[in-house]
Structure formats: C-alpha cells, structure tokens
Design an enzyme around this catalytic site. Structure first.
Site, PDB file in Angstrom:
ATOM      1  N   CYS A 124     -56.791  -2.311 100.925  1.00  0.00           N
ATOM      2  CA  CYS A 124     -56.500  -0.988 101.487  1.00  0.00           C
ATOM      3  C   CYS A 124     -56.290  -1.028 103.005  1.00  0.00           C
ATOM      4  O   CYS A 124     -55.894  -0.023 103.601  1.00  0.00           O
ATOM      5  CB  CYS A 124     -57.621  -0.021 101.124  1.00  0.00           C
ATOM      6  N   HIS A 259     -57.262   5.665 105.502  1.00  0.00           N
ATOM      7  CA  HIS A 259     -57.009   5.268 104.120  1.00  0.00           C
ATOM      8  C   HIS A 259     -57.524   6.368 103.197  1.00  0.00           C
ATOM      9  O   HIS A 259     -58.627   6.878 103.374  1.00  0.00           O
ATOM     10  CB  HIS A 259     -57.717   3.941 103.839  1.00  0.00           C
ATOM     11  N   ASN A 290     -55.660   7.388  95.203  1.00  0.00           N
ATOM     12  CA  ASN A 290     -55.861   6.234  96.093  1.00  0.00           C
ATOM     13  C   ASN A 290     -54.842   5.153  95.730  1.00  0.00           C
ATOM     14  O   ASN A 290     -54.897   4.595  94.642  1.00  0.00           O
ATOM     15  CB  ASN A 290     -57.297   5.732  95.916  1.00  0.00           C
TER      16      ASN A 290
END
Ligand SMILES: CC(C)(COP(=O)(O)OP(=O)(O)OC[C@H]1O[C@@H](n2cnc3c(N)ncnc32)[C@H](O)[C@@H]1OP(=O)(O)O)[C@@H](O)C(=O)NCCC(=O)NCCS
Length: 334
Positions: A124, A259, A290
């Site tokens: 990420c 993020h 996500n």
C-alpha cells in the site's frame, strides 16, 4: 595512468506531477454481498471501516488492463508525447504472472516502447515509493518523463470466507505522469520499513505450498488490530516528518491523501496532524474500498475531479502496508 573520464548525468533541478488517470473495477460490490460467509453485517463494516461499497473488476479484466486504462488517461491529459516517456513504474502486489512485469506490457500498450519498465512491490506504500523513484531518476538525468501507476486486482487474492481483510479489498489503478518542472513539485520522501512486523499482513501461503497441494490459492490475511495501531501511531509521526522535510507546516496543505485502508485510520491521522477545516481529506474508501497501491492515486484523481480548485496546491500523501513499509511526500497537485 588514470582512467578516461566518464560521462555521468544530472537532470533538471525539480520535477512535478503533470497529470493523473484512474480506472476502477466496473462492478459495485456492496457490503451485503460479502457478509454471509464472514458472519458480519453491513452495519459492522460501515462502522469499523467506513466502507459502504467497493469496486471490483470482472473475471476477464486483469490488473494490467486497469493499469493500462489509468496510464492512458494520465498520458493523454498530460499532453506529453508517449514516445518521450522513457520510464514506466508500476507498483503492485497482485500481478498474477510473476514475469513479465506489468510495466513492460503497459509501456508498449501506451506507445512508450522502449521505455525502461519495472514493477515494484511495496504494497500500500507502492505508489509513494514509485513517485520517489521517478522523481529521483528524472533529477539524476536517467529518465526524462515517467509514468507511475499503482494497480491492483485484489479480488484475485481474496478469500471470501476470511474475516480479517477480505471485506476491505477492491480493484483499480491510478496513474501519474511525472516530468521536469521550473518549481519544486515533489518534496523529499520519508520512507522505510519494519520487516519485524512482516507477519502482520500478507499472503497466507507461498506459491510452492500451493503447487505442492499443501495449501489453497494464496490470499491476503492480516492481524487487523496490530496493523491499525501501527498505522495510527507510527504513520502520524511519518506524516509529520514528511511535512517538516517539505519545509512547510500542516497549515500550508490544501489536501490530505492517505492510503485508503480504513476511514477510522484516515480520521485519526487527520486528527493527530491537527489539520484545519480548510484541508480537503480524501475519503475515496467509502465507495471504492481498499485498493492497496492504487488507493492514493485513485483518491487524488477523484479529489481533482470533484475539487478542480485544488490544482496547483499542496497535498500530503502517505502510504503504508504489508512489509511493513511506509512512504510519504508532499506534492503539488497537477
Ligand atoms: C480489520 C479491521 C477493520 C477490524 O476492526 P477492529 O475494530 O480492529 O476489529 P477487531 O479485530 O478488534 O474485532 C472487534 C470485534 O469485531 C469482530 N469482528 C472481527 N472481524 C469481523 C468482521 N469481518 N465482521 C464482523 N465482526 C468482526 C471480532 O470478533 C470482535 O468481536 P468481539 O468484540 O465480540 O470480540 C481493522 O483492524 C483494520 O482496519 N485494520 C487495519 C487495516 C489496514 O490498514 N490494513 C493494512 C493493509 S492495507
């Protein structure tokens, strides 16, 4: 006898993001579609993560296809001739082929063949790592124009019966074109890793275990509370370091693009940074989910679409995830 003097390159003093592109999975997957096998509820997922629905791609669309669409949009929007792009970097953890890289394929598809091209795995944090590399390579004169992409099809590495992470994950790609600039456009990157916590998020099995019939297809797992605490406490420090390294204060920011891991993490980081009310906070997770390496450029692209007035202003972006790894920098939004 001394050796002949070598050429060694230097490049432009500064770089910036010239334009961005985005591609999300075309299917909306609301919480209710996932809760059965994990004995969860729409209410629990909304409260604990802020996610209402997530974007996933159909079976025949691969991460490399999402990357191509996002890269194409960014290049077109930048106005840079694809033939001048000599570096393509794709941050990803979900390429279903170990080799060839997605970036070599995408470079060819967007008309940037024979650009230097390689994939990088920083989960990420991958997009922030790739931005750091593109910035450094252009300023070193090693490349002139770079396409940086974060691209994931995480639905390929999801176990629908897993309660730890499956309901967070989604598919998409976000891209940026980086080029020379008269003014600073990308601040020093604060980045690093903590491999002592490698077990807290990652694949549950190796491909060798899968090949030998000892395990199912490897999918993502996490120790949610461990990652949550690390993200909130350690990443707030990293974000503050990035602001300081940029030579600005939090009051100079107009946008915060962390993020998109969990809305509670987004909110907690914003609180610890004491961001003023005027700072626009990316909350793309609510309807996208996500998307790991793709989450920051997707969220940035959306902010610029919904708030075009942010163009030319400062955004703090911070990525963190499996490794564990992290990266943060302040950028001038294109
Ligand atoms: C995964 C995450 C949403 C879980 O939320 P949490 O508040 O930490 O939840 P916990 O694991 O502490 O569990 C709390 C309760 O919910 C239950 N629970 C756990 N997962 C659940 C699920 N998917 N659905 C319903 N209930 C669940 C637990 O059993 C526990 O119940 P109890 O209180 O009766 O014991 C959260 O930890 C998280 O977002 N972590 C970081 C995500 C992240 O950034 N990952 C990095 C990769 S990008």
């Amino acid at each position: 006898m001394s050796a002949p003097r070598l050429n060694q390159t230097t490049g432009p003093k500064y770089t910036r993001i010239l334009a961005m592109g985005a591609a999300r999975g075309s299917i909306d997957v609301p919480n209710d579609d996932l809760v059965g096998p994990i004995n969860s509820s729409d209410e629990w997922i909304r409260q604990r993560t802020g996610i209402i629905t997530r974007k996933r791609a159909p079976h025949d669309v691969l991460a490399v296809d999402l990357a191509t669409d996002a890269a194409r949009e960014a290049v077109e929007a930048s106005g840079v001739d694809p033939a001048l792009i000599d570096l393509v970097l794709i941050a990803t953890i979900s390429n279903v082929q170990q080799t060839p890289s997605m970036s070599a394929v995408v470079a060819d598809r967007i008309g940037a063949n024979p650009a230097a091209a390689y994939d990088l795995n920083a989960a990420c944090a991958g997009y922030t790592y790739a931005i750091a590399q593109a910035d450094a390579l252009i300023r070193a004169g090693v490349a002139h124009y770079a396409v940086v992409v974060g691209a994931e099809k995480l639905s390929d590495v999801v176990d629908g019966t897993d309660r730890s992470i499956s309901f967070l994950l989604a598919d998409g790609a976000g891209a940026a074109v980086i080029g020379p600039s008269d003014e600073p456009g990308i601040s020093p990157t604060v980045w690093g890793s903590d491999g002592a916590k490698a077990d807290s998020v990652g694949m549950d099995h190796t491909l060798v275990e899968f090949r030998d019939g000892e395990a199912a297809w490897p999918t993502l797992r996490q120790d949610g509370p461990v990652v949550f605490r690390w993200a909130v406490w350690e990443m707030a420090k990293v974000a503050k370091q990035a602001i300081e390294a940029a030579g600005i204060t939090a009051d100079d920011l107009s946008a915060f693009i962390p993020h998109q891991a969990n809305m509670r993490i987004v909110d907690e980081l914003a609180k610890q940074l004491k961001l003023s009310k005027g700072v626009t906070i990316a909350r793309d997770i609510e309807t996208t989910g996500n998307t790991s390496a793709a989450s920051i450029p997707l969220a940035a692209h959306r902010l610029l679409t919904e708030h075009p007035e942010l163009s030319g202003t400062l955004a703090l972006q911070i990525g963190f995830g499996a490794g564990l790894v992290f990266g943060a920098q302040v950028v001038v939004l294109p």
